[in-house]
Design a protein around this motif. Structure first.
Motif, PDB file in Angstrom:
ATOM      1  N   ALA A  19     -21.151  -4.344 -17.161  1.00 23.21           N
ATOM      2  CA  ALA A  19     -20.610  -3.685 -18.372  1.00 23.21           C
ATOM      3  C   ALA A  19     -21.037  -2.194 -18.576  1.00 23.21           C
ATOM      4  O   ALA A  19     -20.124  -1.359 -19.051  1.00 23.21           O
ATOM      5  CB  ALA A  19     -21.748  -4.305 -19.768  1.00 23.21           C
ATOM      6  N   PHE A  20     -22.200  -1.930 -18.075  1.00 19.52           N
ATOM      7  CA  PHE A  20     -22.535  -0.285 -18.015  1.00 19.52           C
ATOM      8  C   PHE A  20     -21.441   0.311 -17.237  1.00 19.52           C
ATOM      9  O   PHE A  20     -20.791   1.360 -17.308  1.00 19.52           O
ATOM     10  CB  PHE A  20     -23.773  -0.119 -17.513  1.00 19.52           C
ATOM     11  N   GLY A  21     -21.129  -0.176 -16.032  1.00 17.30           N
ATOM     12  CA  GLY A  21     -20.139   0.619 -15.160  1.00 17.30           C
ATOM     13  C   GLY A  21     -18.864   0.629 -15.617  1.00 17.30           C
ATOM     14  O   GLY A  21     -18.235   1.491 -15.528  1.00 17.30           O
ATOM     15  N   ALA A  22     -18.350  -0.445 -16.631  1.00 19.52           N
ATOM     16  CA  ALA A  22     -17.060  -0.295 -16.982  1.00 19.52           C
ATOM     17  C   ALA A  22     -17.141   0.555 -18.233  1.00 19.52           C
ATOM     18  O   ALA A  22     -16.045   1.347 -18.385  1.00 19.52           O
ATOM     19  CB  ALA A  22     -16.735  -1.921 -17.868  1.00 19.52           C
ATOM     20  N   ALA A  23     -17.991   0.843 -18.933  1.00 21.04           N
ATOM     21  CA  ALA A  23     -18.234   1.840 -19.943  1.00 21.04           C
ATOM     22  C   ALA A  23     -17.985   3.346 -19.220  1.00 21.04           C
ATOM     23  O   ALA A  23     -17.485   4.149 -19.628  1.00 21.04           O
ATOM     24  CB  ALA A  23     -19.633   1.835 -20.710  1.00 21.04           C
ATOM     25  N   VAL A  24     -18.880   3.457 -18.117  1.00 21.48           N
ATOM     26  CA  VAL A  24     -18.806   4.776 -17.508  1.00 21.48           C
ATOM     27  C   VAL A  24     -17.222   5.059 -16.975  1.00 21.48           C
ATOM     28  O   VAL A  24     -17.057   6.129 -16.889  1.00 21.48           O
ATOM     29  CB  VAL A  24     -19.897   4.947 -16.231  1.00 21.48           C
ATOM     30  N   VAL A  25     -16.659   3.885 -16.316  1.00 24.57           N
ATOM     31  CA  VAL A  25     -15.474   4.418 -15.803  1.00 24.57           C
ATOM     32  C   VAL A  25     -14.366   4.725 -16.926  1.00 24.57           C
ATOM     33  O   VAL A  25     -13.685   5.658 -16.632  1.00 24.57           O
ATOM     34  CB  VAL A  25     -14.850   2.858 -15.151  1.00 24.57           C
ATOM     35  N   LYS A  26     -14.463   4.119 -18.049  1.00 25.31           N
ATOM     36  CA  LYS A  26     -13.578   4.722 -19.197  1.00 25.31           C
ATOM     37  C   LYS A  26     -13.759   6.043 -19.341  1.00 25.31           C
ATOM     38  O   LYS A  26     -12.499   6.558 -19.733  1.00 25.31           O
ATOM     39  CB  LYS A  26     -13.982   3.853 -20.381  1.00 25.31           C
ATOM     40  N   ARG A  27     -15.003   6.610 -19.110  1.00 21.90           N
ATOM     41  CA  ARG A  27     -15.236   8.055 -19.425  1.00 21.90           C
ATOM     42  C   ARG A  27     -14.230   8.977 -18.378  1.00 21.90           C
ATOM     43  O   ARG A  27     -13.942   9.813 -18.501  1.00 21.90           O
ATOM     44  CB  ARG A  27     -16.592   8.297 -19.693  1.00 21.90           C
ATOM     45  N   GLY A  28     -14.324   8.404 -17.148  1.00 20.70           N
ATOM     46  CA  GLY A  28     -13.727   9.094 -15.847  1.00 20.70           C
ATOM     47  C   GLY A  28     -14.613  10.098 -15.399  1.00 20.70           C
ATOM     48  O   GLY A  28     -14.075  10.388 -14.023  1.00 20.70           O
ATOM     49  N   ASN A  29     -15.482  10.672 -15.820  1.00 18.19           N
ATOM     50  CA  ASN A  29     -16.246  11.631 -15.144  1.00 18.19           C
ATOM     51  C   ASN A  29     -17.388  11.039 -14.362  1.00 18.19           C
ATOM     52  O   ASN A  29     -17.798  12.097 -13.572  1.00 18.19           O
ATOM     53  CB  ASN A  29     -16.561  12.763 -16.021  1.00 18.19           C
ATOM     54  N   LEU A  30     -17.730  10.216 -14.484  1.00 23.45           N
ATOM     55  CA  LEU A  30     -18.928   9.443 -13.724  1.00 23.45           C
ATOM     56  C   LEU A  30     -18.561   8.276 -12.801  1.00 23.45           C
ATOM     57  O   LEU A  30     -19.224   7.407 -12.456  1.00 23.45           O
ATOM     58  CB  LEU A  30     -20.001   8.759 -14.497  1.00 23.45           C
ATOM     59  N   ARG A  31     -17.149   8.382 -12.386  1.00 17.57           N
ATOM     60  CA  ARG A  31     -16.685   7.274 -11.604  1.00 17.57           C
ATOM     61  C   ARG A  31     -17.513   7.110 -10.210  1.00 17.57           C
ATOM     62  O   ARG A  31     -17.639   6.092  -9.940  1.00 17.57           O
ATOM     63  CB  ARG A  31     -15.313   7.557 -11.215  1.00 17.57           C
ATOM     64  N   PRO A  32     -17.833   7.912  -9.618  1.00 16.55           N
ATOM     65  CA  PRO A  32     -18.646   7.643  -8.214  1.00 16.55           C
ATOM     66  C   PRO A  32     -20.074   6.882  -8.631  1.00 16.55           C
ATOM     67  O   PRO A  32     -20.366   5.948  -7.997  1.00 16.55           O
ATOM     68  CB  PRO A  32     -19.002   8.960  -7.697  1.00 16.55           C
ATOM     69  N   HIS A  33     -20.682   7.350  -9.777  1.00 14.61           N
ATOM     70  CA  HIS A  33     -21.863   6.717 -10.108  1.00 14.61           C
ATOM     71  C   HIS A  33     -21.624   5.239 -10.627  1.00 14.61           C
ATOM     72  O   HIS A  33     -22.376   4.489 -10.396  1.00 14.61           O
ATOM     73  CB  HIS A  33     -22.440   7.523 -11.445  1.00 14.61           C
ATOM     74  N   ALA A  34     -20.465   5.024 -11.132  1.00 19.10           N
ATOM     75  CA  ALA A  34     -20.197   3.512 -11.633  1.00 19.10           C
ATOM     76  C   ALA A  34     -20.016   2.724 -10.644  1.00 19.10           C
ATOM     77  O   ALA A  34     -20.441   1.521 -10.535  1.00 19.10           O
ATOM     78  CB  ALA A  34     -18.958   3.598 -12.503  1.00 19.10           C
ATOM     79  N   ALA A  35     -19.406   3.181  -9.441  1.00 16.06           N
ATOM     80  CA  ALA A  35     -19.090   2.537  -8.135  1.00 16.06           C
ATOM     81  C   ALA A  35     -20.230   2.123  -7.532  1.00 16.06           C
ATOM     82  O   ALA A  35     -20.537   1.192  -7.144  1.00 16.06           O
ATOM     83  CB  ALA A  35     -18.116   3.384  -7.399  1.00 16.06           C
ATOM     84  N   LYS A  36     -21.230   2.951  -7.534  1.00 13.78           N
ATOM     85  CA  LYS A  36     -22.543   2.901  -6.944  1.00 13.78           C
ATOM     86  C   LYS A  36     -23.263   1.638  -7.620  1.00 13.78           C
ATOM     87  O   LYS A  36     -24.012   0.873  -7.141  1.00 13.78           O
ATOM     88  CB  LYS A  36     -23.400   4.116  -6.974  1.00 13.78           C
ATOM     89  N   VAL A  37     -23.231   1.722  -9.091  1.00 14.70           N
ATOM     90  CA  VAL A  37     -23.879   0.750  -9.965  1.00 14.70           C
ATOM     91  C   VAL A  37     -23.178  -0.536  -9.896  1.00 14.70           C
ATOM     92  O   VAL A  37     -23.750  -1.584  -9.670  1.00 14.70           O
ATOM     93  CB  VAL A  37     -23.836   1.436 -11.288  1.00 14.70           C
ATOM     94  N   LEU A  38     -22.171  -0.572  -9.742  1.00 17.40           N
ATOM     95  CA  LEU A  38     -21.300  -1.690  -9.249  1.00 17.40           C
ATOM     96  C   LEU A  38     -21.454  -2.475  -8.270  1.00 17.40           C
ATOM     97  O   LEU A  38     -21.441  -3.753  -7.884  1.00 17.40           O
ATOM     98  CB  LEU A  38     -19.764  -1.663  -9.670  1.00 17.40           C
ATOM     99  N   SER A  39     -21.731  -1.795  -7.071  1.00 16.10           N
ATOM    100  CA  SER A  39     -22.080  -2.026  -5.855  1.00 16.10           C
ATOM    101  C   SER A  39     -23.266  -3.125  -6.006  1.00 16.10           C
ATOM    102  O   SER A  39     -23.598  -3.885  -5.071  1.00 16.10           O
ATOM    103  CB  SER A  39     -22.205  -0.920  -5.107  1.00 16.10           C
ATOM    104  N   TYR A  40     -24.295  -2.598  -6.659  1.00 20.20           N
ATOM    105  CA  TYR A  40     -25.557  -3.441  -6.948  1.00 20.20           C
ATOM    106  C   TYR A  40     -25.322  -4.857  -7.367  1.00 20.20           C
ATOM    107  O   TYR A  40     -26.071  -5.750  -6.931  1.00 20.20           O
ATOM    108  CB  TYR A  40     -26.383  -2.787  -7.806  1.00 20.20           C
ATOM    109  N   GLY A  41     -24.138  -4.895  -8.205  1.00 17.72           N
ATOM    110  CA  GLY A  41     -23.717  -6.276  -8.477  1.00 17.72           C
ATOM    111  C   GLY A  41     -23.425  -7.125  -7.469  1.00 17.72           C
ATOM    112  O   GLY A  41     -23.451  -8.145  -7.532  1.00 17.72           O
ATOM    113  N   TYR A  42     -22.700  -6.619  -6.442  1.00 20.38           N
ATOM    114  CA  TYR A  42     -22.274  -7.153  -5.126  1.00 20.38           C
ATOM    115  C   TYR A  42     -23.680  -7.625  -4.452  1.00 20.38           C
ATOM    116  O   TYR A  42     -23.686  -8.845  -3.994  1.00 20.38           O
ATOM    117  CB  TYR A  42     -21.475  -6.563  -4.410  1.00 20.38           C
ATOM    118  N   ASP A  43     -24.641  -7.038  -4.332  1.00 27.77           N
ATOM    119  CA  ASP A  43     -25.933  -7.372  -4.001  1.00 27.77           C
ATOM    120  C   ASP A  43     -26.519  -8.592  -4.646  1.00 27.77           C
ATOM    121  O   ASP A  43     -26.772  -9.582  -4.144  1.00 27.77           O
ATOM    122  CB  ASP A  43     -26.814  -6.413  -4.066  1.00 27.77           C
TER     123      ASP A  43
END
Length: 96
Positions: A19-43
């Protein structure tokens, strides 16, 4: 903490991170950070799958052991009762 509680907290954490990652992606400026956070979801997902596989293997081992004990018990029940043969005393050793 029980193993089930750890898994439940892991799933909850993954949902929150998603959910946090989705909110960050909507903003557009923190896309790399959102990808990193979502990668932890895969872990977390991988850890849950590993736990499920371990549980499955444990259940299979338990079922195999139970079947073996069942078959051993059935084999014991089917064995005929052995009665000792009567002792034969030769006639010349009898005292009259």
């Amino acid at each position: 903490m029980g193993e089930n509680n750890k898994v439940l907290l892991g799933v909850l954490g993954g949902v929150l991170l998603g959910a946090f990652g989705a909110a960050v992606v909507k903003r557009g400026n923190l896309r790399p950070h959102a990808a990193k956070v979502l990668s932890y979801g895969y872990d977390i997902k991988d850890a849950i799958i590993e736990q499920a596989e371990t549980l499955k293997e444990t259940c299979e081992d338990l079922a195999a052991e139970a079947k073996e004990k069942y078959e051993d018990r059935k084999a014991e029940e089917q064995k005929p009762a052995v009665t000792p043969a009567p002792t034969v005393v030769p006639e010349d050793s009898k005292k009259e």
